[in-house]
Design an enzyme around this catalytic site. Structure first.
Site, PDB file in Angstrom:
ATOM      1  N   ASP A   1      96.111 -79.071  68.238  1.00  0.00           N
ATOM      2  CA  ASP A   1      95.643 -77.730  67.891  1.00  0.00           C
ATOM      3  C   ASP A   1      95.918 -77.465  66.400  1.00  0.00           C
ATOM      4  O   ASP A   1      97.053 -77.650  65.932  1.00  0.00           O
ATOM      5  CB  ASP A   1      96.418 -76.722  68.772  1.00  0.00           C
ATOM      6  CG  ASP A   1      95.854 -75.319  68.709  1.00  0.00           C
ATOM      7  OD1 ASP A   1      94.659 -75.168  68.404  1.00  0.00           O
ATOM      8  OD2 ASP A   1      96.624 -74.370  68.991  1.00  0.00           O
TER       9      ASP A   1
ATOM     10  N   THR B   1      99.213 -67.203  73.876  1.00  0.00           N
ATOM     11  CA  THR B   1     100.012 -65.979  73.949  1.00  0.00           C
ATOM     12  C   THR B   1     100.231 -65.500  75.388  1.00  0.00           C
ATOM     13  O   THR B   1     101.345 -65.088  75.752  1.00  0.00           O
ATOM     14  CB  THR B   1      99.340 -64.874  73.106  1.00  0.00           C
ATOM     15  OG1 THR B   1      99.357 -65.305  71.740  1.00  0.00           O
ATOM     16  CG2 THR B   1     100.047 -63.550  73.229  1.00  0.00           C
TER      17      THR B   1
HETATM   18  P1  13P Z   1      96.230 -66.754  71.510  1.00  0.00           P
HETATM   19  O1  13P Z   1      97.294 -66.396  70.543  1.00  0.00           O
HETATM   20  O2  13P Z   1      95.249 -65.650  71.696  1.00  0.00           O
HETATM   21  O3  13P Z   1      96.754 -67.249  72.807  1.00  0.00           O
HETATM   22  O4  13P Z   1      95.373 -67.965  70.858  1.00  0.00           O
HETATM   23  C1  13P Z   1      95.847 -69.273  70.919  1.00  0.00           C
HETATM   24  C2  13P Z   1      95.043 -70.197  70.059  1.00  0.00           C
HETATM   25  O5  13P Z   1      93.989 -69.879  69.564  1.00  0.00           O
HETATM   26  C3  13P Z   1      95.600 -71.535  69.855  1.00  0.00           C
HETATM   27  O6  13P Z   1      94.852 -72.283  68.951  1.00  0.00           O
HETATM   28  O1  G3H Z   2      97.079 -71.200  67.405  1.00  0.00           O
HETATM   29  C1  G3H Z   2      98.234 -71.157  67.620  1.00  0.00           C
HETATM   30  C2  G3H Z   2      98.960 -71.473  68.848  1.00  0.00           C
HETATM   31  O2  G3H Z   2      99.267 -70.283  69.507  1.00  0.00           O
HETATM   32  C3  G3H Z   2     100.168 -72.303  68.540  1.00  0.00           C
HETATM   33  O3  G3H Z   2     101.131 -71.558  67.902  1.00  0.00           O
HETATM   34  O4  G3H Z   2     101.908 -72.753  65.855  1.00  0.00           O
HETATM   35  O5  G3H Z   2     103.388 -71.137  67.069  1.00  0.00           O
HETATM   36  O6  G3H Z   2     102.864 -73.379  68.064  1.00  0.00           O
HETATM   37  P1  G3H Z   2     102.400 -72.242  67.170  1.00  0.00           P
HETATM   38 ZN    ZN Z   3      93.934 -71.225  67.357  1.00  0.00          ZN
END
Ligand code: 13P
Ligand code: G3H
Ligand code: ZN
Length: 339
Positions: A83, A271
């Site tokens: 991610d 989240t």
């Molecule tokens: P949220 O913070 O809405 O869960 O989004 C997560 C996200 O986009 C991770 O890449």
């Molecule tokens: O896009 C973000 C995700 O919620 C991951 O968050 O960088 O705190 O692990 P993090």
């Molecule tokens: Zn994201």
């Protein structure tokens, strides 16, 4: 079955009109929660780790936990996705670690400022060339989201984020210039709990933009980041047991479902899992202050996250599809990309 490339899963989702929740993990209980939900609902799953998660788990713990999931759930197709890779090197090291899909987020510079189009194309193309050569899928991003995350994110406010929404014509050009498998678009959502100050209308959550982009890119899998729904009941549980979450609103499930009707195939949710886990732990701490065995609070925490996963897998339509995907490996995707 081994970990599968994301392209295979999203192609199946597109052919069958559903979306797949991409759920973030940092530890064993979160992976367990997702896999328990996947088994219960017969869902294919995308499990994703941010750079922060990779640092937290030293990569090796994460890799072995993912292999445990593969061993324990041989019938569930699982994608291991990076991610928000912030540079080609982050994507390359993820591929070395066995990730079957990576996101090159070139929408931001290394110091988390909205980047230029040329920079974004340059870094994304570099990753696409290397990843596709080994059959790994690639997600890119055009436009920039609001919110702040640990280690990445431009920290744009709800208002500033409106200035960085995806331009449909630029999105079309970006896919032509890079050849990404999936494209994250900015439509007014942001990362974290504080997305909207009231239930969002089309003024701030521009689902119509998704429809426009999908018309231009009918064969590209669209990705919605910042797609937690921030349910009121999860906010209430945290606050009831001593937490302090300001009243806030997330992305309504029905808006995500509307997106899925118009090309959204990957829906990022982190989240909501965090809120569920925190509420459950706070409840145990408040009700049984004498407890100190971590299993006493991690078991309900895992169960609470599982409930969120079951709800999202069902709502997005991925439930019932695990057994219908013809599994393949990254190796088998190499020829697909040569064509
Ligand atoms: P949220 O913070 O809405 O869960 O989004 C997560 C996200 O986009 C991770 O890449
Ligand atoms: O896009 C973000 C995700 O919620 C991951 O968050 O960088 O705190 O692990 P993090
Ligand atoms: Zn994201």
């Amino acid at each position: 079955m081994p970990l599968v490339p994301m392209r295979t899963m999203l192609d199946h989702a597109a052919e069958n009109d559903y979306g797949v929740a991409a759920l973030n993990v940092n530890n064993m209980e979160q992976i367990q929660a997702i896999m328990m939900a996947a088994e219960e609902t017969d869902s294919p799953v995308i499990i994703q780790a941010s750079s922060g998660a990779r640092k937290y788990t030293n990569d090796a713990y994460l890799r072995h936990l993912m292999l445990a999931a593969v061993e324990l759930y041989p019938k569930i197709p699982i994608v291991m996705h990076l991610d928000h890779g912030n540079a080609p090197e982050a994507c390359f090291s993820a591929i070395e670690q066995g990730f079957t899909s990576v996101m090159m987020d070139g929408s931001l510079t290394l110091d988390s400022k909205p980047s230029s189009y040329d920079y974004n194309v340059e870094v994304t193309l570099k990753v696409v060339e290397a990843a596709h050569a080994v059959g790994v899928s690639v997600e890119g991003e055009i436009g920039a989201l609001g919110g702040i995350e640990d280690g990445h994110g431009a920290g744009l406010s709800e208002e500033e984020a409106q200035e960085h929404l995806t331009d449909p014509a630029q999105a079309e050009q970006f896919v032509a210039d890079t050849g990404v498998d999936a494209l994250a678009v900015a439509i007014g959502t942001s990362h974290g709990a504080y997305k909207f100050k009231k239930k969002p209308t089309g003024e701030v959550l521009k689902m119509s933009l998704i429809e426009e982009i999908h018309k231009r890119l009918p064969n590209t899998h669209l990705v919605m980041h910042g797609s937690s729904s921030v349910p009121q009941e999860l906010q209430d549980i945290i606050n009831k047991y001593g937490g302090d979450i300001r009243q806030t609103y997330g992305v309504p499930i029905e808006e995500i479902q509307r997106g899925i009707k118009h090309g959204v195939r990957k829906v990022n949710v982190d989240t909501d899992s965090r809120l569920a886990i925190t509420g459950a732990i706070r409840k145990v701490f408040a009700e049984t202050p004498e407890a100190f065995d971590p299993r006493k609070y991690l078991t309900p925490a895992r169960e609470a996250m599982k409930q969120v996963c079951v709800a999202r897998m069902t709502a997005f339509g991925q439930a019932g599809n695990a057994g219908k995907i013809k599994p393949n490996t990254c190796k088998e995707m190499v020829d697909f990309y040569k064509k």
